[in-house]
Scaffold this motif. Structure first.
Motif, PDB file in Angstrom:
ATOM      1  N   ASP A 212      43.788 -24.092 -15.309  1.00  0.00           N
ATOM      2  CA  ASP A 212      43.256 -23.805 -13.971  1.00  0.00           C
ATOM      3  C   ASP A 212      43.981 -22.610 -13.350  1.00  0.00           C
ATOM      4  OD1 ASP A 212      41.329 -25.797 -13.946  1.00  0.00           O
ATOM      5  OD2 ASP A 212      42.663 -27.282 -13.042  1.00  0.00           O
ATOM      6  N   LEU A 213      45.301 -22.615 -13.473  1.00  0.00           N
ATOM      7  CA  LEU A 213      46.098 -21.524 -12.906  1.00  0.00           C
ATOM      8  C   LEU A 213      45.870 -20.217 -13.657  1.00  0.00           C
ATOM      9  CD1 LEU A 213      49.402 -23.486 -12.238  1.00  0.00           C
ATOM     10  CD2 LEU A 213      47.934 -22.442 -10.507  1.00  0.00           C
ATOM     11  N   LEU A 214      45.848 -20.284 -14.981  1.00  0.00           N
ATOM     12  CA  LEU A 214      45.606 -19.077 -15.771  1.00  0.00           C
ATOM     13  C   LEU A 214      44.218 -18.508 -15.488  1.00  0.00           C
ATOM     14  CD1 LEU A 214      47.121 -20.027 -19.246  1.00  0.00           C
ATOM     15  CD2 LEU A 214      47.883 -18.162 -17.768  1.00  0.00           C
ATOM     16  N   SER A 215      43.242 -19.377 -15.341  1.00  0.00           N
ATOM     17  CA  SER A 215      41.886 -18.942 -15.043  1.00  0.00           C
ATOM     18  C   SER A 215      41.828 -18.168 -13.736  1.00  0.00           C
ATOM     19  CB  SER A 215      40.960 -20.160 -14.972  1.00  0.00           C
ATOM     20  OG  SER A 215      39.653 -19.778 -14.611  1.00  0.00           O
ATOM     21  N   GLU A 216      42.562 -18.664 -12.747  1.00  0.00           N
ATOM     22  CA  GLU A 216      42.598 -18.004 -11.443  1.00  0.00           C
ATOM     23  C   GLU A 216      43.341 -16.668 -11.520  1.00  0.00           C
ATOM     24  OE1 GLU A 216      44.385 -18.836  -6.940  1.00  0.00           O
ATOM     25  OE2 GLU A 216      44.309 -20.446  -8.414  1.00  0.00           O
ATOM     26  N   ILE A 217      44.468 -16.655 -12.209  1.00  0.00           N
ATOM     27  CA  ILE A 217      45.290 -15.446 -12.290  1.00  0.00           C
ATOM     28  C   ILE A 217      44.616 -14.361 -13.120  1.00  0.00           C
ATOM     29  CG2 ILE A 217      47.478 -14.506 -13.168  1.00  0.00           C
ATOM     30  CD1 ILE A 217      48.700 -17.308 -12.532  1.00  0.00           C
TER      31      ILE A 217
ATOM     32  N   LEU B 193      56.610 -31.387 -20.839  1.00  0.00           N
ATOM     33  CA  LEU B 193      57.640 -30.578 -20.181  1.00  0.00           C
ATOM     34  C   LEU B 193      57.239 -29.111 -20.159  1.00  0.00           C
ATOM     35  CD1 LEU B 193      60.864 -32.256 -21.636  1.00  0.00           C
ATOM     36  CD2 LEU B 193      59.829 -32.601 -19.384  1.00  0.00           C
ATOM     37  N   THR B 194      56.649 -28.629 -21.248  1.00  0.00           N
ATOM     38  CA  THR B 194      56.167 -27.252 -21.294  1.00  0.00           C
ATOM     39  C   THR B 194      55.079 -27.034 -20.252  1.00  0.00           C
ATOM     40  OG1 THR B 194      56.719 -26.833 -23.612  1.00  0.00           O
ATOM     41  CG2 THR B 194      54.862 -25.611 -22.710  1.00  0.00           C
ATOM     42  N   GLN B 195      54.155 -27.976 -20.146  1.00  0.00           N
ATOM     43  CA  GLN B 195      53.081 -27.841 -19.166  1.00  0.00           C
ATOM     44  C   GLN B 195      53.629 -27.826 -17.743  1.00  0.00           C
ATOM     45  OE1 GLN B 195      49.389 -30.078 -19.795  1.00  0.00           O
ATOM     46  NE2 GLN B 195      50.056 -30.577 -21.882  1.00  0.00           N
ATOM     47  N   GLN B 196      54.571 -28.705 -17.462  1.00  0.00           N
ATOM     48  CA  GLN B 196      55.160 -28.753 -16.122  1.00  0.00           C
ATOM     49  C   GLN B 196      55.862 -27.446 -15.767  1.00  0.00           C
ATOM     50  OE1 GLN B 196      57.733 -32.187 -15.786  1.00  0.00           O
ATOM     51  NE2 GLN B 196      56.094 -33.636 -16.295  1.00  0.00           N
ATOM     52  N   LYS B 197      56.645 -26.918 -16.714  1.00  0.00           N
ATOM     53  CA  LYS B 197      57.380 -25.683 -16.465  1.00  0.00           C
ATOM     54  C   LYS B 197      56.435 -24.494 -16.312  1.00  0.00           C
ATOM     55  CE  LYS B 197      61.494 -23.947 -15.866  1.00  0.00           C
ATOM     56  NZ  LYS B 197      62.368 -24.435 -14.793  1.00  0.00           N
ATOM     57  N   ALA B 198      55.381 -24.471 -17.102  1.00  0.00           N
ATOM     58  CA  ALA B 198      54.394 -23.398 -16.998  1.00  0.00           C
ATOM     59  C   ALA B 198      53.706 -23.428 -15.640  1.00  0.00           C
ATOM     60  CB  ALA B 198      53.363 -23.523 -18.115  1.00  0.00           C
ATOM     61  N   ILE B 199      53.325 -24.614 -15.173  1.00  0.00           N
ATOM     62  CA  ILE B 199      52.675 -24.744 -13.873  1.00  0.00           C
ATOM     63  C   ILE B 199      53.607 -24.241 -12.762  1.00  0.00           C
ATOM     64  CG2 ILE B 199      51.885 -26.431 -12.151  1.00  0.00           C
ATOM     65  CD1 ILE B 199      50.858 -28.096 -14.597  1.00  0.00           C
TER      66      ILE B 199
END
Length: 345
Positions: free
Chosen positions: A59-64, A241-247
């Motif tokens: 979702d975040l990558l799509s927006e960015i 953990l990777t997903q959390q840190k990326a977000i």
């Protein structure tokens, strides 16, 4: 182009593994009791399997990036993404890929692992693709052309006209590795993703986003290609953990952009200061967060810098890179220490 014609026959008929979180997707619901995935029930923050499609990150990558979620695949580092592409489209002992040395070494490593022939076409002296020679190497089994732009280790971006010609004429997949695109003044090929059905773009959070330690690679391609890769990826390939840190990091885009500005400013200062080092013969143009230089004796200078506590990369064994060293752009203090060491040796 019919992408399915490029897919391996066994992959076309593959029935993908269906994980517990694929079958029931609302794993965040507080009202549900989950007894489907044989997890430890005691909550500690990571006792549940992660979202297999990494939707919050996408979702975040799509927006960015201004790219639809259906065009995004995430992997355990870009290397996993590249390996998935090999396994989906290249038939072992039959198909081949084309790479353009000097370039990122994992392309050839992955070709060897997957038992795929790697046809190489050297770049020009100024590190640009030789379009005519590339097509001389192409045959009916040429499945993938790898373009690293901005290129590692040379640092330059490839000519837009040359890349466009390759995209239009190559009857296979063209993978453009944009690991360093955030440091470039050139536009990302993401802006033209919809023009070319055979285009795959890989990026990473390891460089500009400063998340090398979490190993998160990103693949952008047509919905059709992404669906094929999703069918063969491991069910939980990106951990929680990777997903959390990326977000957390993707929510700080302004901070990331400021760091990029500072790195580019330090790079420009480093480029100027390196002109004062008498044993540096050539400083190559760069669109990356590193600088490639040609020196009198790369191995000698590398060892001298090691003794002074500075680790760089000796690229002298790479094609077209004899007696070259690669300097990553560090902090202002780190760059000053590098320059001081170069002057002292």
């Amino acid at each position: 182009m019919n992408i399915l014609n490029l897919v391996r026959e066994n992959i076309k008929s593959l029935k993908p593994y269906s994980s517990a979180r694929d079958e029931y997707k609302d794993a965040t619901s507080d009202d549900m009791i989950f007894l489907d995935a044989n997890e430890n029930p005691f909550e500690n923050g990571v006792n549940r399997y992660p979202d297999p499609q990494q939707n919050s990150v996408k979702d975040l990558l799509s927006e960015i990036k201004k790219v639809d979620k259906k065009n995004i695949l995430l992997g355990n580092g870009s290397d996993e993404v590249l390996d998935l592409i090999f396994r989906a489209f290249c038939e072992p002992k039959e198909d081949n890929i084309i790479t353009l040395p000097p370039t990122y070494g994992m392309y050839s490593v992955l070709a060897n692992i997957n038992n795929i022939e790697n046809k190489t076409v050297l770049l020009t002296e100024d590190f640009q693709p030789k379009v005519e020679q590339i097509f001389e190497k192409v045959d009916k089994n040429s499945k993938i052309l790898f373009l690293c732009s901005p290129n590692n280790p040379s640092g330059n971006s490839f000519s837009t006209n040359k890349v466009e010609e390759l995209l239009k004429k190559f009857n296979g997949l063209v993978v453009i590795d944009e690991a360093y695109i955030d440091f470039s003044e050139e536009k990302s090929w993401l802006e033209r993703l919809e023009e070319f059905p055979n285009l795959i773009i890989t990026q990473t959070l390891s460089k500009a986003y400063g998340l090398a330690g979490i190993r998160l690679g990103v693949c952008y391609a047509s919905e059709e290609i992404i669906a094929i890769l999703n069918n063969i990826k491991p069910p939980y390939n990106v951990n929680e953990l990777t997903q959390q840190k990326a977000i957390e990091r993707l929510q700080k885009v302004e901070e990331v952009q400021q760091e990029i500005i500072e790195i580019k400013a330090e790079r420009n200062q480093l480029l100027e200061s390196l002109k004062e080092i008498d044993f540096i013969n050539t400083i190559y143009p760069t669109d990356c967060n590193f600088v490639l230089v040609k020196v009198d004796d790369a191995t000698k200078r590398y060892n001298q810098l090691i003794k002074k506590g500075i680790v760089i990369r000796n690229r002298t064994t790479q094609p077209l890179c004899e007696n070259t060293l690669r300097f990553t752009v560090g902090t202002s203090l780190e760059n000053e220490r590098l320059l001081q060491a170069l002057k002292e040796i």
